[in-house]
Design a protein around this motif. Structure first.
Motif, short mmCIF file in Angstrom:
data_model
loop_
_atom_site.label_atom_id
_atom_site.label_comp_id
_atom_site.label_asym_id
_atom_site.label_seq_id
_atom_site.Cartn_x
_atom_site.Cartn_y
_atom_site.Cartn_z
N CYS A 104 57.39 48.52 53.98
CA CYS A 104 57.10 47.08 53.87
C CYS A 104 55.74 46.85 53.21
O CYS A 104 55.60 45.96 52.37
CB CYS A 104 57.13 46.43 55.24
N LEU A 162 55.96 47.39 49.51
CA LEU A 162 56.58 46.23 48.88
C LEU A 162 55.56 45.10 48.74
O LEU A 162 55.43 44.48 47.68
CB LEU A 162 57.77 45.77 49.71
N GLY A 189 57.00 35.69 50.20
CA GLY A 189 58.14 36.26 49.48
C GLY A 189 58.53 37.63 50.03
O GLY A 189 59.71 37.94 50.20
N GLN A 223 60.17 37.31 53.30
CA GLN A 223 61.54 36.83 53.11
C GLN A 223 62.50 38.00 52.86
O GLN A 223 63.59 38.05 53.42
CB GLN A 223 61.57 35.86 51.93
N ASP A 224 62.06 38.92 52.02
CA ASP A 224 62.91 40.09 51.74
C ASP A 224 63.10 40.96 52.99
O ASP A 224 64.20 41.45 53.26
CB ASP A 224 62.29 40.94 50.61
N ILE A 225 62.03 41.13 53.73
CA ILE A 225 62.12 41.93 54.95
C ILE A 225 63.07 41.26 55.95
O ILE A 225 63.94 41.90 56.53
CB ILE A 225 60.72 42.12 55.59
N TRP A 256 65.45 39.15 55.34
CA TRP A 256 66.83 39.25 54.86
C TRP A 256 67.42 40.62 55.21
O TRP A 256 68.54 40.72 55.70
CB TRP A 256 66.85 39.02 53.34
N ALA A 257 66.65 41.64 54.96
CA ALA A 257 67.14 43.01 55.21
C ALA A 257 67.40 43.23 56.70
O ALA A 257 68.42 43.80 57.09
CB ALA A 257 66.13 44.03 54.68
N VAL A 258 66.48 42.75 57.52
CA VAL A 258 66.63 42.93 58.96
C VAL A 258 67.89 42.21 59.46
O VAL A 258 68.68 42.75 60.23
CB VAL A 258 65.37 42.42 59.68
#
Lengths: 422, 601
Positions: free
Chosen positions: B569, B572, B582, B585-587, B589-591
Motif C-alpha cells: 500500500c 502504491l 485516490g 480508494q484503490d485499497i 476497492w480491493a479489500v
C-alpha cells in the motif's frame, strides 16, 4: 473498434502490455494475471457444442411431439406431417420443416414430477441427494472441454434468460454464466482506467492469496478462480458474441423479436465463438390452467426461434458439430383437468434432439394410444445425458470423485440411446 | 372410510395424547426466567454434546477464532452487518472474560433493536415468501406487508409459537395501503395469500416445510419413495386449509394492481351434493341418553378427495401428521365438529396452528433452522427434510435443545444466545490436520469441529457496505428500504412454476463478481466526494497514512493489515505522488472485493 462491453479504454492487448511492463506495484506475479495469455488470433471453434432449449415449467409434450388425436386424453389441436418420420402439432409448422434434422424420443419415463427435483434430475442425470450436489450438463461439458478451450476468454457455460443448474461438486468456476436475452452483461463497465484497475487487481491478488493460504476450506480459492474468469471476460473482445443486436435485421427477424428468439440467436453466436454449452430458457410452461389457449400464444414463439436456429446452424455448417436438445422437467398429464389444464407427469413424455452427429428425422420409442404409458423401452434422464455426452465426444467411462471419495459415473451411469446414432 | 378405522381403544389413546400435549403446551407458554445460569446450562449442554461427538469421531476442534474474527461473525449473524471500527475497538477494550456475553446481550438488546429487527425481518421474509415473492407486477403478495408484520412481531419479541400461530391463522387484506375495503389490513396474510391455489397445495407444503421441517411436496401425488410420508397425510393436512381462500379485486385506483384478501369461509366439502336444506325429515335418535340429529354429521361434513396413482379415489378429513384426527380432538365438544366445514363449528386453521406448535417437530425444526443459520449447516441436510428417513447428526442435542427452546417459552433470542455463545460457534475456520475429514461438502455429517466458511447473503453485503461507508445516512427509512429492495432484486429469478421455485445469482459466480468490481453499490461505497467515508478517513489529520490504511482493513475485515500489505500500500501511495484519497480508494476497492470480505469466517 467500439469496445461496448469492455472496460473504459481498456483493451485486452493494452492491459496485457501493461502487466508485462513495470507496474507501480512490485508484487510477485499472481495467478490472476498469469492466465491472461494474449491470444490475438480470432478463435475458430474446432470442437463440439450443445445448445439446450430449456422449457421451464414442463410443457405438455402430448400436445407437441406425441399427439393423441381422438383419444380422450388428447388436446384440441391437430397433428401435421413433418420432413421427418413423425407428426407434430400444427402450432409448430416451421419446426415441422426442420424435423429431418431432429429426432423425437417419445419414450421418456423419468419418475420425478416435482419441478425442483425434475429440474435437477433432467439437468444432472442424478436424483437429488442431500449429501452430494451433482454437476449439470453445462458444468460437465465445461470441465471435460477445459483443455480445448485455452483460447476461450468468455465462460464456457452460458445460460440465457434463466439460471440453468449448478456445477455441484465441480465448484463455482464451472457455474453457468447467466445473461438476459438482450445480451446485456450487467456491470461490465469498469469504473476506473486500466492503469488503476491493474493496481487494484494487484492489491486484490495479494489479499486473495493470503486468505487462501490460511487454509479455511475451498471457498477462498474458488473466489479467486471466479475472479480470474471475470477479469478474462472483462477484457475480451469475445464479449461481442453477446451482442445479439449487432446481427443484421433480417436475421433478428428470422429468429423473432422475443426473449426466446434473441436467446436462440445469441446461442448461435456463442457457439460460433467457441462456447461449448449454451442453455436458452423459455419459461411459463407450468400449464395447470387454460393449457390450450396458452399453447396457441406460446408455441408460435418457439416455432419461429427453434426452426430459425436449426436452419441457421445447418446453413452455417455448424449443426454437424452442435447438438440441439429441447426438453423440460417432465411432461404433463395425459388427462385434462377441471381447469382445462394438465398437471405434472413424468411417466411418459417426449424430448427432441438433433445435430452433432445425432441422426435426425426419426421417431424413437412410443406410448400407448392415450399416452399414459410407454410401450417401448423406457428412457431415463441418465440415458439421455449419456447419449448427449456420447454425441459430444465425452467418454462415458469418465468418472468423477465426489468429495466423499466415492467414484461417480458421468451421466448417472446411463446407457446410450442407440437409435440416436443410427 | 379412513377416519372410521380407529378402534375405540385407539381413539381413547389419541384423546389421552392430545390432553397430555395440551397440558404440556400450557406449561411451555410460561417463560422461564432466562437468567444467566439457565442460559449457561443450555450452552454447556451444547458444548458437551458436540464434544462427545468429536471424541466419537476422533476429531480435534480447531483452535478458537480470534476475538476480532468472532466479533465480525456475531455482528453479521445477529444483526446482518460487519462491525464498525469503533464497535470493534469497544468490544476488544472490554474485559476478556465477559466481553462476549456482554456483546451478545447488547446486540440482542434495545441498543441494536432496529438493526436486529431489519435483519431478521429480511430472513423471515425470504423464508416465508421467497426472494421473489411479491416482486411480480400483478402479484397479490405485498412484500412490504409481509415485512410490516414481521417487523412489528420481532420488535414486540413475540414468542415463536405466537408468531407461527398468527401467520397460520391470519385473515384480512394483504396490502398496507389498501383503503378501499372494510377488511382489515393484516400483513401476516402475505405468507399464505398466494399459496391457496388448487385447494392450498403450496400452503400445505410450505407450512410443513417451514414449521415442521417436513418435505411433503411430492406426497401430494404419491407415497414418498424414500421417506415415511404417505399420500393420505398430505391431503389430511391439506384439509385444514380448506376453509381458507384468497379473494381478489381490481384496485380501483391503480389499473396495474390487484388487491388480495385472505378469508375464512364455510366449506361444504368436495364433489357432492349438500344435504343441508334439502332435508324434508330429520331423524332423531338417542345416544348416551340424549336425543341427537342422526344425520347431523353428514350434513356438516366437509370431505375432500384425492386420487391414488392407480386412479382410486380416497377421502380425507383434517388429521395432523401424527395421526391425531380433528374429529377426535373435538369429540368432547361435539362429535360432528371435527369434520365439519362450518366456521361456527370449527376454525380448521386455528386447530392446525395449535397442533403444530404443540408437536415436537415444531421446536426441533426451528432449532435446526437456527443452528444452520449460525453454523452454516443444520443437523440434517437439507434442514426442511427431517424425519426417521434422514437421521440428524446430533439427535440428542437437537432434541434437548428443542425442549429447552420450548421451555423458554419459544424465546427466539434465547435460542440465538445459546448458539452464538457455544464452543462450536467460537472456533476458528482454519482447517487442521485433526479435523480435515470433518467437511460436510464431502457428504459426511457435519461435526462442527471448525467454523465452516460461508458467503454473506446479499442483504448482509448491502448492509455491511452501507454501514462501513455511511453511504445512505441522509436517506429516509422508506427510500432506504426501496433502494435496498431494488438492489436485491437484480440477483433473483423466479421460475414461474407452481411451487414458487426461484434462483439467485448471488452465489459466488461471475455476475456477483462483476457487481462487486463495477456495480453501483461498490462505486458508491468507494466514493471520494466531500463528506464521504473515504474523504473523511483521508482527511482525518489525527491519523498517519499507515493508520488510515489500517483503518480501512479493520473496517472491512476486522483485522490489521500484514506487514507485506502495508508495504504494498505504501509503494502504491508513493507512486501516486501523495494522492492519499485516490490510493485509499484503490485499497478500499480491493479489500471489499476480496474473498476475505465476502466470506463469513
Amino acid at each position: 473498434m467500439n469496445h461496448f462491453d469492455t472496460p473504459h479504454g481498456m483493451t485486452r492487448r493494452h492491459f496485457l502490455s501493461h502487466l508485462a511492463g513495470a507496474s507501480a506495484l512490485a508484487v510477485p506475479a499472481w495467478s490472476l494475471t498469469q492466465s491472461m495469455v494474449a491470444n490475438a488470433a480470432t478463435l475458430k471453434s474446432n470442437h463440439k457444442a450443445c445448445i439446450l432449449l430449456w422449457m421451464g415449467g414442463a410443457p405438455p409434450t402430448i400436445d407437441m411431439w406425441d399427439m393423441k388425436p381422438g383419444a380422450t386424453t388428447g388436446g384440441p389441436h391437430k397433428p401435421i406431417s413433418t420432413t421427418g418420420a413423425g407428426q407434430i402439432t400444427e402450432l409448430l409448422p416451421n419446426v415441422a420443416q426442420q424435423m429431418h434434422h431432429l429426432s423425437i424420443i417419445r419414450s421418456m419415463s423419468t419418475r420425478e414430477a416435482d419441478h425442483e427435483r425434475g429440474r435437477y434430475y433432467m439437468h444432472t442425470g442424478f436424483v437429488p441427494n442431500p449429501n452430494v450436489e451433482h454437476p449439470s450438463y453445462g458444468s460437465v461439458i465445461a470441465k471435460e472441454f477445459e483443455s480445448k478451450l485455452q483460447a476461450l476468454e468468455i465462460p464456457p457455460f452460458v445460460s440465457i434468460g434463466g439460471n440453468s443448474a449448478g456445477p455441484g461438486f465441480l465448484g463455482m468456476a464451472y457455474a453457468p454464466f447467466q445473461v438476459d436475452s438482450n445480451g446485456r452483461v450487467r456491470n461490465a463497465q469498469a469504473s476506473v482506467e486500466e492503469a488503476r484497475m491493474m493496481d487494484r487487481m494487484q492489491l486484490l491478488g495479494l489479499l486473495e492469496k493470503r486468505f487462501i493460504r490460511e487454509n479455511r476450506g475451498p471457498a477462498a480459492a474458488e473466489h479467486a478462480k471466479v475472479l480470474k474468469n471475470t477479469m478474462s471476460l472483462l477484457t475480451s473482445s469475445q464479449m461481442d458474441a453477446f451482442k445479439v443486436q449487432s446481427e443484421p435485421e433480417t436475421m433478428r427477424e428470422k429468429y423473432g423479436n422475443t426473449g426466446f428468439g434473441r436467446g436462440c440467436l445469441m446461442a448461435r453466436r456463442l457457439v460460433e465463438t467457441g462456447v461449448p454449452f449454451v442453455e436458452v430458457n423459455s419459461g411459463g410452461w407450468d400449464l395447470h390452467q387454460d393449457c390450450f389457449n396458452r399453447l396457441e400464444q406460446k408455441l408460435p414463439e418457439v416455432d419461429q426461434a427453434m426452426s430459425a436456429l436449426v436452419e441457421d446452424l445447418a446453413a452455417r455448417g455448424l449443426l454437424e458439430n452442435t447438438v440441439v436438445l429441447c426438453m423440460g422437467e417432465f411432461g404433463r398429464t395425459p388427462r385434462i383437468n377441471g381447469n382445462t389444464g394438465r398437471d405434472h407427469w413424468a411417466r411418459s413424455w417426449s424430448v427432441v434432439a438433433g445435430g452433432g452427429g445425432i441422426e435426425g428425422g426419426q421417431v424413437i420409442g412410443a406410448t400407448n394410444e392415450d399416452g399414459t404409458r410407454v410401450t417401448t423401452e423406457p428412457y431415463s434422464a441418465e440415458d439421455l445425458m449419456s447419449s448427449i455426452c456420447q454425441a459430444m465426444g465425452i467418454s462415458l467411462k469418465t468418472t468423477y470423485t465426489a468429495g466423499n471419495g466415492r467414484p461417480m459415473k458421468i451421466a448417472g451411469g446411463g446407457k446410450v440411446i442407440g437409435e440416436l446414432f443410427g | 372410510m379412513i377416519r372410521m378405522a380407529h378402534s375405540r381403544g385407539l381413539t381413547w389413546l389419541l384423546a389421552m395424547f392430545c390432553w397430555l400435549a395440551h397440558e404440556r403446551g400450557l406449561k411451555a407458554t410460561e417463560p422461564t426466567s432466562g437468567s444467566d445460569s439457565s442460559h449457561e446450562a443450555v450452552v454447556s449442554l451444547i458444548d458437551e454434546k458436540i464434544r462427545t461427538a468429536w471424541n466419537d469421531n476422533d476429531l480435534r476442534p480447531s483452535p478458537p477464532a480470534t476475538d476480532a474474527e468472532w466479533c465480525r461473525r456475531v455482528y453479521l449473524d445477529l444483526i446482518g452487518r460487519v462491525p464498525t471500527v469503533a464497535e470493534l475497538d469497544e468490544f476488544l477494550g472490554g474485559k476478556p472474560r465477559y466481553r462476549k456475553q456482554e456483546l451478545v446481550t447488547r446486540l440482542l438488546g434495545s441498543e441494536y433493536q432496529d438493526a436486529f429487527v431489519e435483519h431478521w425481518t429480511a430472513i423471515w421474509t425470504n423464508t416465508l415468501i421467497g426472494r421473489t415473492g411479491g416482486q411480480q407486477r400483478r402479484s397479490l403478495t405485498s412484500r412490504t406487508g409481509m415485512g410490516d408484520y414481521l417487523r412489528q412481531a420481532l420488535s414486540a419479541a413475540k414468542p415463536y409459537d405466537v408468531l407461527t400461530t398468527e401467520l397460520l391463522t391470519a385473515t384480512g387484506a394483504a396490502q398496507p395501503d389498501n383503503n378501499s375495503s372494510e377488511d382489515k389490513y393484516n400483513g401476516a396474510v402475505n405468507f399464505l395469500i398466494e399459496k391457496m391455489e388448487e385447494g392450498g397445495i403450496q400452503a400445505t407444503a410450505k407450512t410443513a416445510e417451514i414449521f415442521l421441517g417436513m418435505a411433503v411436496q411430492c406426497t401430494q401425488c404419491h407415497n414418498h419413495p424414500f421417506n415415511e410420508y404417505r399420500q393420505n397425510q398430505f391431503w389430511e393436512m391439506n384439509a385444514f386449509f380448506r376453509q381458507t381462500r384468497t379473494e381478489r379485486e381490481q384496485d380501483p385506483n391503480n389499473d396495474n394492481r390487484r388487491l388480495g384478501y385472505l378469508v375464512n369461509r364455510d366449506y361444504a366439502g368436495e364433489g357432492r351434493m349438500l344435504y343441508r336444506d334439502a332435508r324434508s325429515e330429520i331423524f332423531l335418535e338417542e345416544r348416551n341418553g340424549q336425543l341427537v340429529d342422526r344425520d347431523a354429521q353428514q350434513v356438516s361434513e366437509a370431505p375432500i378427495y384425492y386420487e391414488l396413482r392407480n386412479g382410486q379415489v380416497e377421502v380425507a378429513y383434517p388429521v395432523f401428521i401424527d395421526g391425531t384426527a380433528l374429529e377426535d380432538v373435538l369429540a368432547d365438544r361435539n362429535s360432528e365438529f371435527g369434520n365439519s366445514g362450518y366456521l361456527e363449528h370449527v376454525d380448521r386453521r386455528q386447530e392446525l396452528a395449535r397442533l403444530i406448535v404443540e408437536s415436537r417437530e415444531f421446536d426441533r425444526a426451528m432449532v435446526n433452522r437456527m443452528w444452520s443459520h449460525f453454523l452454516g449447516y443444520g443437523f440434517t441436510k437439507p434442514i426442511h427434510d427431517m424425519g426417521p428417513h434422514n437421521p440428524p447428526s446430533h439427535p440428542e442435542l437437537l432434541d434437548e435443545l428443542g425442549m429447552a427452546f420450548r421451555d423458554s417459552g419459544f424465546d427466539l433470542k434465547s435460542l440465538m444466545r445459546w448458539i452464538v455463545l457455544s464452543e462450536p460457534y467460537s472456533l476458528s475456520s482454519r482447517v487442521t490436520k485433526k479435523n480435515r475429514q470433518d467437511d460436510p461438502t464431502l457428504g459426511v455429517a457435519p461435526q462442527f469441529s471448525r467454523f465452516y466458511v460461508r458467503q454473506m447473503q446479499a442483504e448482509q453485503l448491502y448492509e455491511s457496505l452501507l454501514t462501513a461507508t455511511q453511504a445512505d445516512e441522509t436517506l429516509g427509512a422508506d427510500r432506504r428500504d426501496a433502494m435496498r429492495q431494488r438492489w436485491l432484486q437484480q440477483f433473483s429469478t423466479a421460475f414461474g412454476t407452481d411451487d414458487g421455485g426461484e434462483a439467485s445469482t448471488f452465489n459466488g459466480s461471475i455476475p456477483q463478481t462483476l457487481m462487486m468490481m463495477n456495480g453501483d453499490l461498490v462505486r458508491r461505497a468507494c466514493s471520494t466526494d466531500s463528506g464521504s467515508f473515504l474523504d473523511q478517513v483521508a482527511n482525518n489529520w489525527d491519523l498517519s497514512n499507515r493508520e488510515k490504511i489500517q483503518y480501512l482493513y479493520r473496517a472491512a475485515l476486522s483485522r490489521m493489515p500484514s506487514k507485506e500489505e502495508i508495504n504494498v500500500c505504501n509503494t502504491l501511495l508513493a507512486s501516486r505522488k501523495g494522492d492519499v484519497v485516490g490510493t485509499l480508494q484503490d485499497i478500499w476497492w480491493a479489500v471489499l472485493n476480496s474473498n476475505e470480505f465476502i466470506l463469513i469466517h
